[in-house]
Design a protein around this motif. Structure first.
Motif, short mmCIF file in Angstrom:
data_model
loop_
_atom_site.label_atom_id
_atom_site.label_comp_id
_atom_site.label_asym_id
_atom_site.label_seq_id
_atom_site.Cartn_x
_atom_site.Cartn_y
_atom_site.Cartn_z
N THR A 156 10.01 -1.81 5.83
CA THR A 156 10.10 -2.03 7.27
C THR A 156 9.85 -0.70 7.96
OG1 THR A 156 12.50 -1.67 7.39
CG2 THR A 156 11.75 -3.94 7.03
N ILE A 157 9.28 -0.77 9.15
CA ILE A 157 8.94 0.43 9.92
C ILE A 157 9.65 0.32 11.27
CG2 ILE A 157 7.07 1.82 10.89
CD1 ILE A 157 6.76 1.48 7.86
N GLU A 158 10.24 1.43 11.73
CA GLU A 158 10.90 1.44 13.03
C GLU A 158 10.72 2.80 13.71
OE1 GLU A 158 15.16 0.85 12.66
OE2 GLU A 158 15.17 1.90 10.75
N MET A 196 -3.15 15.03 16.98
CA MET A 196 -1.90 14.56 17.55
C MET A 196 -0.93 14.34 16.39
SD MET A 196 -3.59 11.87 20.26
CE MET A 196 -2.17 11.46 21.25
N ALA A 197 0.36 14.20 16.70
CA ALA A 197 1.36 13.96 15.66
C ALA A 197 2.00 12.60 15.86
CB ALA A 197 2.42 15.06 15.69
N GLY A 198 2.25 11.92 14.74
CA GLY A 198 2.86 10.60 14.78
C GLY A 198 4.15 10.58 13.97
N TYR A 199 5.10 9.77 14.45
CA TYR A 199 6.43 9.74 13.85
C TYR A 199 6.90 8.30 13.67
CZ TYR A 199 5.99 14.40 15.81
OH TYR A 199 5.53 15.64 16.14
N MET A 200 7.82 8.11 12.72
CA MET A 200 8.39 6.79 12.46
C MET A 200 9.46 6.91 11.38
SD MET A 200 5.23 5.22 10.23
CE MET A 200 4.07 5.82 11.44
N ALA A 237 -0.93 2.09 3.82
CA ALA A 237 -1.19 1.51 2.51
C ALA A 237 -0.26 2.14 1.47
CB ALA A 237 -2.65 1.74 2.11
N PHE A 238 0.42 1.27 0.72
CA PHE A 238 1.39 1.71 -0.28
C PHE A 238 0.89 1.41 -1.69
CE2 PHE A 238 3.64 1.19 3.64
CZ PHE A 238 4.58 2.22 3.64
N ASN A 239 1.46 2.12 -2.66
CA ASN A 239 1.01 2.03 -4.05
C ASN A 239 1.23 0.66 -4.68
OD1 ASN A 239 3.89 2.61 -4.07
ND2 ASN A 239 3.70 2.97 -6.25
N ASP A 240 2.10 -0.17 -4.14
CA ASP A 240 2.35 -1.50 -4.71
C ASP A 240 1.39 -2.55 -4.15
OD1 ASP A 240 3.34 -1.77 -2.14
OD2 ASP A 240 5.11 -2.90 -2.76
N GLY A 241 0.43 -2.10 -3.32
CA GLY A 241 -0.52 -3.04 -2.73
C GLY A 241 -0.13 -3.50 -1.34
N THR A 242 1.05 -3.11 -0.87
CA THR A 242 1.48 -3.49 0.47
C THR A 242 0.66 -2.73 1.50
OG1 THR A 242 3.74 -3.92 -0.29
CG2 THR A 242 3.44 -3.52 2.07
N ASP A 243 0.11 -3.44 2.46
CA ASP A 243 -0.59 -2.88 3.62
C ASP A 243 0.17 -3.34 4.85
OD1 ASP A 243 -2.62 -1.51 2.43
OD2 ASP A 243 -4.23 -2.76 3.20
N ILE A 244 0.54 -2.41 5.71
CA ILE A 244 1.28 -2.76 6.92
C ILE A 244 0.50 -2.26 8.12
CG2 ILE A 244 3.41 -2.40 8.22
CD1 ILE A 244 4.85 -2.04 5.56
N ASP A 245 0.26 -3.17 9.06
CA ASP A 245 -0.38 -2.80 10.32
C ASP A 245 0.71 -2.66 11.37
OD1 ASP A 245 -2.91 -5.08 9.41
OD2 ASP A 245 -3.14 -2.91 9.48
#
Length: 146
Positions: free
Chosen positions: A28-30, A44-48, A128-136
């Motif tokens: 999860t991303i927040e 630019m810089a991005g945070y999460m 993109a994560f190593n387990d194949g999970t892609d989150i937009d």
């Protein structure tokens, strides 16, 4: 015969539940945001905050956006009174833990914006994560608070 039908029903239900649970994903991303940069800035810089809710360690391997030519993972480090940014090819998130990308620590470096982004704009980013999970995710651009 009746036991076989019940067993088949149970196995089918279990398979459907497993498929549904895996579609929710282990991440999860927040608290996403990108710091507004001055006009003409090349980065630019991005945070999460990235939460790994799975029981396995995960690795964030790549990030991309149609609004930037490249995205890299960096960490700001102070050594002998000097601040440096260290590039990381990937970011590890331990099982059942979180990694916070924040000012003065880990962050996304977003290079060569393809449009002038200002406070209130939104940016699409794919993780993109190593387990194949892609989150937009959709990340707001915010004006820095001094």
């Amino acid at each position: 015969m009746r036991v076989s039908i019940l067993a088949l029903f149970f196995l089918t239900s279990l398979m459907l539940f497993s498929c549904t649970a895996s579609n929710e994903g282990p991440i999860t991303i927040e608290n996403t945001w990108i710091r507004e940069a001055p006009p003409g800035a090349s980065a630019m810089a991005g945070y999460m905050k990235i939460n790994n809710i799975s029981s396995s360690d995960l690795i964030l391997q790549a990030a991309k956006s149609p609004d930037y030519n490249a995205i890299e993972f960096h960490r700001s480090i102070e050594k002998d009174g000097m601040w440096r940014m260290i590039r990381h090819p990937e970011l590890a998130i331990e099982a059942k833990s979180s990694l916070e990308l924040k000012p003065g620590d880990y962050h996304l470096m977003l290079f060569s914006p393809k449009r002038q982004l200002k406070d209130g704009d939104q940016v699409d980013i794919n993780l993109a994560f190593n387990d194949g999970t892609d989150i937009d995710i959709i990340v707001p651009v915010v004006k820095p608070q001094h």
